[in-house]
Design an enzyme around this catalytic site. Structure first.
Site, PDB file in Angstrom:
ATOM      1  N   GLN A 164      28.140 101.266  41.130  1.00 25.78           N
ATOM      2  CA  GLN A 164      29.331 101.592  40.353  1.00 25.78           C
ATOM      3  C   GLN A 164      29.256 103.022  39.838  1.00 25.78           C
ATOM      4  O   GLN A 164      30.236 103.780  39.897  1.00 25.78           O
ATOM      5  CB  GLN A 164      29.463 100.619  39.176  1.00 25.78           C
ATOM      6  CG  GLN A 164      30.781 100.697  38.433  1.00 25.78           C
ATOM      7  CD  GLN A 164      31.927 100.106  39.229  1.00 25.78           C
ATOM      8  OE1 GLN A 164      31.728  99.267  40.095  1.00 25.78           O
ATOM      9  NE2 GLN A 164      33.137 100.554  38.944  1.00 25.78           N
TER      10      GLN A 164
ATOM     11  N   HIS B 231      43.390  94.402  44.270  1.00 26.91           N
ATOM     12  CA  HIS B 231      42.252  93.927  43.475  1.00 26.91           C
ATOM     13  C   HIS B 231      42.528  92.521  42.925  1.00 26.91           C
ATOM     14  O   HIS B 231      43.452  92.321  42.137  1.00 26.91           O
ATOM     15  CB  HIS B 231      42.014  94.905  42.319  1.00 26.91           C
ATOM     16  CG  HIS B 231      40.853  94.545  41.434  1.00 26.91           C
ATOM     17  ND1 HIS B 231      39.642  95.200  41.483  1.00 26.91           N
ATOM     18  CD2 HIS B 231      40.727  93.606  40.467  1.00 26.91           C
ATOM     19  CE1 HIS B 231      38.823  94.684  40.574  1.00 26.91           C
ATOM     20  NE2 HIS B 231      39.472  93.709  39.945  1.00 26.91           N
TER      21      HIS B 231
ATOM     22  N   ALA C 228      36.055 101.775  37.146  1.00 23.26           N
ATOM     23  CA  ALA C 228      35.508 101.360  35.854  1.00 23.26           C
ATOM     24  C   ALA C 228      34.112 101.930  35.645  1.00 23.26           C
ATOM     25  O   ALA C 228      33.358 102.173  36.592  1.00 23.26           O
ATOM     26  CB  ALA C 228      35.454  99.836  35.783  1.00 23.26           C
TER      27      ALA C 228
ATOM     28  N   ASP D 278      38.347  93.357  46.630  1.00 27.60           N
ATOM     29  CA  ASP D 278      39.380  94.296  47.048  1.00 27.60           C
ATOM     30  C   ASP D 278      39.744  93.917  48.481  1.00 27.60           C
ATOM     31  O   ASP D 278      38.865  93.846  49.351  1.00 27.60           O
ATOM     32  CB  ASP D 278      38.874  95.739  47.005  1.00 27.60           C
ATOM     33  CG  ASP D 278      38.709  96.251  45.584  1.00 27.60           C
ATOM     34  OD1 ASP D 278      39.228  95.603  44.658  1.00 27.60           O
ATOM     35  OD2 ASP D 278      38.060  97.293  45.410  1.00 27.60           O
TER      36      ASP D 278
ATOM     37  N   SER E 165      33.017  96.832  35.033  1.00 28.21           N
ATOM     38  CA  SER E 165      33.765  96.485  36.238  1.00 28.21           C
ATOM     39  C   SER E 165      33.608  95.009  36.585  1.00 28.21           C
ATOM     40  O   SER E 165      32.509  94.453  36.521  1.00 28.21           O
ATOM     41  CB  SER E 165      33.281  97.325  37.422  1.00 28.21           C
ATOM     42  OG  SER E 165      33.833  96.854  38.631  1.00 28.21           O
TER      43      SER E 165
ATOM     44  N   GLU F 191      46.815  98.153  40.937  1.00 25.94           N
ATOM     45  CA  GLU F 191      45.938  97.893  42.072  1.00 25.94           C
ATOM     46  C   GLU F 191      46.342  96.581  42.746  1.00 25.94           C
ATOM     47  O   GLU F 191      45.768  95.516  42.454  1.00 25.94           O
ATOM     48  CB  GLU F 191      44.474  97.838  41.632  1.00 25.94           C
ATOM     49  CG  GLU F 191      43.940  99.160  41.136  1.00 25.94           C
ATOM     50  CD  GLU F 191      42.438  99.153  40.919  1.00 25.94           C
ATOM     51  OE1 GLU F 191      41.808  98.079  41.084  1.00 25.94           O
ATOM     52  OE2 GLU F 191      41.882 100.208  40.590  1.00 25.94           O
TER      53      GLU F 191
ATOM     54  N   HIS G 137      33.740  93.956  39.455  1.00 27.18           N
ATOM     55  CA  HIS G 137      32.901  93.947  40.657  1.00 27.18           C
ATOM     56  C   HIS G 137      31.429  93.782  40.288  1.00 27.18           C
ATOM     57  O   HIS G 137      30.670  93.142  41.012  1.00 27.18           O
ATOM     58  CB  HIS G 137      33.100  95.240  41.447  1.00 27.18           C
ATOM     59  CG  HIS G 137      34.427  95.340  42.139  1.00 27.18           C
ATOM     60  ND1 HIS G 137      34.734  94.605  43.271  1.00 27.18           N
ATOM     61  CD2 HIS G 137      35.522  96.083  41.862  1.00 27.18           C
ATOM     62  CE1 HIS G 137      35.961  94.911  43.673  1.00 27.18           C
ATOM     63  NE2 HIS G 137      36.465  95.796  42.829  1.00 27.18           N
TER      64      HIS G 137
END
Length: 241
Positions: free
Chosen positions: A115, A214, A145, A159, A150, A211, A152
């Protein structure tokens, strides 16, 4: 105190109490709204809510703990999610394919280190294109982020793009909303526990740009409720537990 005075004081106090109740109902504060929701919402166990473990906020105000760990499972190729929701994602991808819609995962779980690398790389790209360091950092943090903030990093976000996306694009962009993949996800993602996390009209609330690619796992029950409400998770979470 005279009896007549006592009566008037009682009447005034009661009138003030009623007025306060009316004001509470008409103009509740955020904390009042939260209390009202808690008092009127059955316990989660009574509603048979699935995957309550996944129903929480991850953002700058609610970062993951530094010692956060997660068990991972592949969902497509080398892309992985939390092993507790990976099966939902795989089923979603399979069911879409059965209807002729190919969902291509381009990002899923990302380590905190990855990240940070993504953020720094994007900041440098913006600087190379002419932005000042301050401008580049500000713009980048609206799209990527910070580490620990995040979804993720938690292994809860996917995504998703089209299989031929990179033939005509060099980045993920909002025109994904014009694809049949987006239309299918808009109609069906909640059935598998996923929501489109960053809607267009709430960028100032989520802190991130729109987004449409996402998708965040929150469980089937809450995904359906959030989709039906039309609200971003930040708003919905405050009054629904």
């Amino acid at each position: 105190m005279k009896p007549q005075t006592i009566v008037w004081v009682t009447v005034i106090m009661y009138a003030l109490y009623v007025a306060a109740l009316i004001m509470f109902r008409l103009y509740p504060s955020d904390s009042d709204k939260l209390k009202m929701a808690q008092n009127s919402t059955p316990a989660a166990t009574e509603r048979r809510v699935d995957n309550l473990w996944a129903y929480y906020l991850i953002n700058e105000e609610n970062p993951l703990p530094e010692d956060f760990t997660v068990g991972l499972e592949p969902v497509q190729g080398t892309f992985m999610l939390d092993e507790r929701c990976a099966g939902y994602a795989k089923q979603m991808i399979e069911d879409a394919a059965a209807e002729g819609i190919e969902l291509t995962v381009v990002s899923a779980y990302r380590s905190v280190q990855k990240q940070q690398e993504n953020l720094e790389s994007y900041i440098q790209r913006l600087r190379d294109s002419g932005y000042t360091s301050k401008e580049a950092k500000s713009l980048a943090e609206k799209e990527i982020a910070l580490p620990y903030t995040s979804e993720h990093n938690a292994g809860l976000a996917l995504d998703i793009l089209t299989p031929d996306w990179w033939l005509t694009h060099d980045d993920v962009t909002a025109d994904f909303e014009e694809t049949e993949q987006f239309r299918w996800l808009s109609e069906n993602a909640d059935k598998y526990g996923f929501i489109m996390r960053y809607p267009k009209e709430y960028e100032d609330v989520t802190g991130y740009v729109y987004e449409p690619w996402h998708y965040r796992f929150v469980g089937v029950y809450y995904a359906g409720k959030i989709k039906g409400s039309g609200l971003p998770l930040e708003y919905f979470y405050k009054t629904n537990f």
